[in-house]
Design a protein around this motif. Structure first.
Motif, PDB file in Angstrom:
ATOM      1  N   GLY A  18     -21.428 -13.506  18.726  1.00 43.26           N
ATOM      2  CA  GLY A  18     -21.082 -12.293  18.104  1.00 43.26           C
ATOM      3  C   GLY A  18     -21.265 -10.929  18.970  1.00 43.26           C
ATOM      4  O   GLY A  18     -20.315 -10.179  19.198  1.00 43.26           O
ATOM      5  N   PHE A  19     -22.448 -10.829  19.525  1.00 44.84           N
ATOM      6  CA  PHE A  19     -22.823  -9.637  20.047  1.00 44.84           C
ATOM      7  C   PHE A  19     -21.927  -9.662  21.376  1.00 44.84           C
ATOM      8  O   PHE A  19     -21.500  -8.403  21.756  1.00 44.84           O
ATOM      9  CB  PHE A  19     -24.196  -9.907  20.600  1.00 44.84           C
ATOM     10  CG  PHE A  19     -24.902  -8.813  21.281  1.00 44.84           C
ATOM     11  CD1 PHE A  19     -25.089  -7.342  20.735  1.00 44.84           C
ATOM     12  CD2 PHE A  19     -24.783  -8.810  22.892  1.00 44.84           C
ATOM     13  CE1 PHE A  19     -25.832  -6.512  21.637  1.00 44.84           C
ATOM     14  CE2 PHE A  19     -25.422  -7.528  23.693  1.00 44.84           C
ATOM     15  CZ  PHE A  19     -25.778  -6.656  23.016  1.00 44.84           C
ATOM     16  N   TYR A  20     -21.723 -10.685  22.282  1.00 43.44           N
ATOM     17  CA  TYR A  20     -20.901 -10.592  23.314  1.00 43.44           C
ATOM     18  C   TYR A  20     -19.327 -10.815  23.243  1.00 43.44           C
ATOM     19  O   TYR A  20     -18.495 -10.825  23.974  1.00 43.44           O
ATOM     20  CB  TYR A  20     -20.955 -11.537  24.357  1.00 43.44           C
ATOM     21  CG  TYR A  20     -22.506 -11.366  25.002  1.00 43.44           C
ATOM     22  CD1 TYR A  20     -22.697 -10.148  25.748  1.00 43.44           C
ATOM     23  CD2 TYR A  20     -23.672 -12.038  24.831  1.00 43.44           C
ATOM     24  CE1 TYR A  20     -23.826  -9.939  26.646  1.00 43.44           C
ATOM     25  CE2 TYR A  20     -24.803 -11.980  25.392  1.00 43.44           C
ATOM     26  CZ  TYR A  20     -24.835 -10.850  26.310  1.00 43.44           C
ATOM     27  OH  TYR A  20     -25.998 -10.528  26.916  1.00 43.44           O
ATOM     28  N   ALA A  21     -18.909 -10.816  21.900  1.00 45.16           N
ATOM     29  CA  ALA A  21     -17.453 -10.966  21.509  1.00 45.16           C
ATOM     30  C   ALA A  21     -16.725 -10.156  22.176  1.00 45.16           C
ATOM     31  O   ALA A  21     -15.419 -10.453  22.665  1.00 45.16           O
ATOM     32  CB  ALA A  21     -17.170 -11.168  19.903  1.00 45.16           C
ATOM     33  N   SER A  26     -16.167 -14.654  27.768  1.00 44.55           N
ATOM     34  CA  SER A  26     -16.503 -15.807  28.354  1.00 44.55           C
ATOM     35  C   SER A  26     -17.902 -16.197  27.980  1.00 44.55           C
ATOM     36  O   SER A  26     -18.310 -17.344  27.444  1.00 44.55           O
ATOM     37  CB  SER A  26     -16.497 -15.620  29.977  1.00 44.55           C
ATOM     38  OG  SER A  26     -16.860 -16.980  30.441  1.00 44.55           O
ATOM     39  N   ALA A  27     -18.733 -15.018  27.854  1.00 43.76           N
ATOM     40  CA  ALA A  27     -20.034 -15.261  27.359  1.00 43.76           C
ATOM     41  C   ALA A  27     -20.149 -15.552  25.970  1.00 43.76           C
ATOM     42  O   ALA A  27     -20.892 -16.458  25.487  1.00 43.76           O
ATOM     43  CB  ALA A  27     -20.934 -14.473  27.652  1.00 43.76           C
ATOM     44  N   ALA A  28     -19.480 -15.111  25.078  1.00 45.09           N
ATOM     45  CA  ALA A  28     -19.210 -15.263  23.730  1.00 45.09           C
ATOM     46  C   ALA A  28     -18.985 -16.785  23.399  1.00 45.09           C
ATOM     47  O   ALA A  28     -19.338 -17.507  22.658  1.00 45.09           O
ATOM     48  CB  ALA A  28     -18.380 -14.318  23.042  1.00 45.09           C
ATOM     49  N   GLY A  32     -21.126 -19.458  21.648  1.00 45.45           N
ATOM     50  CA  GLY A  32     -20.479 -20.172  20.489  1.00 45.45           C
ATOM     51  C   GLY A  32     -20.489 -21.497  20.642  1.00 45.45           C
ATOM     52  O   GLY A  32     -20.797 -22.293  19.726  1.00 45.45           O
ATOM     53  N   ASP A  33     -20.004 -22.129  21.634  1.00 52.28           N
ATOM     54  CA  ASP A  33     -20.307 -23.677  21.838  1.00 52.28           C
ATOM     55  C   ASP A  33     -21.627 -23.947  21.761  1.00 52.28           C
ATOM     56  O   ASP A  33     -21.914 -25.218  21.203  1.00 52.28           O
ATOM     57  CB  ASP A  33     -19.598 -23.899  23.354  1.00 52.28           C
ATOM     58  CG  ASP A  33     -18.295 -23.876  23.393  1.00 52.28           C
ATOM     59  OD1 ASP A  33     -17.623 -23.737  22.619  1.00 52.28           O
ATOM     60  OD2 ASP A  33     -17.720 -23.872  24.760  1.00 52.28           O
ATOM     61  N   ALA A  34     -22.464 -23.102  22.290  1.00 53.66           N
ATOM     62  CA  ALA A  34     -24.078 -23.657  22.269  1.00 53.66           C
ATOM     63  C   ALA A  34     -24.524 -23.554  20.684  1.00 53.66           C
ATOM     64  O   ALA A  34     -25.223 -24.461  20.425  1.00 53.66           O
ATOM     65  CB  ALA A  34     -24.978 -22.669  23.086  1.00 53.66           C
ATOM     66  N   ALA A  35     -24.118 -22.629  19.902  1.00 53.34           N
ATOM     67  CA  ALA A  35     -24.221 -22.699  18.708  1.00 53.34           C
ATOM     68  C   ALA A  35     -23.804 -23.974  17.763  1.00 53.34           C
ATOM     69  O   ALA A  35     -24.581 -24.506  17.154  1.00 53.34           O
ATOM     70  CB  ALA A  35     -23.554 -21.238  18.151  1.00 53.34           C
ATOM     71  N   GLN A  36     -22.512 -24.141  18.189  1.00 46.89           N
ATOM     72  CA  GLN A  36     -21.927 -25.238  17.424  1.00 46.89           C
ATOM     73  C   GLN A  36     -22.567 -26.646  17.807  1.00 46.89           C
ATOM     74  O   GLN A  36     -22.982 -27.519  16.933  1.00 46.89           O
ATOM     75  CB  GLN A  36     -20.412 -25.502  17.665  1.00 46.89           C
ATOM     76  CG  GLN A  36     -19.683 -26.550  17.091  1.00 46.89           C
ATOM     77  CD  GLN A  36     -18.291 -26.593  17.461  1.00 46.89           C
ATOM     78  OE1 GLN A  36     -17.962 -25.949  18.394  1.00 46.89           O
ATOM     79  NE2 GLN A  36     -17.390 -27.123  16.710  1.00 46.89           N
TER      80      GLN A  36
END
Length: 71
Positions: A18-21, A26-28, A32-36
């Motif tokens: 969310g911070f990098y959205a 790209s970082a977001a 996001g993938d890492a969170a999932q």
């Protein structure tokens, strides 16, 4: 690593996504993938931990072992 630790990691990665959205999409996506993935692994590990606690993961018993001990 425990299921709770993975859940915390998933939360932190989601926050980072969310911070990098807006500034770094790209970082977001990466966070996001890492969170999932961390969330899915946390759920799986939580089930494994629960099964280990109650012994329900002992669904398959090797017949050679049970014969050897007389079960």
């Amino acid at each position: 690593m425990t299921a709770a630790q993975l859940a915390d990691l998933a939360g932190l990665a989601a926050y980072a996504a969310g911070f990098y959205a807006k500034t770094n999409p790209s970082a977001a996506r990466m966070f996001g993938d890492a969170a999932q993935r961390a969330d899915m692994l946390s759920a799986e590990l939580g089930r494994d931990e629960a099964h280990a606690r109650d012994g329900s993961d002992l669904t398959v018993v090797n017949p050679e072992i049970t014969d050897a001990v007389g079960l």
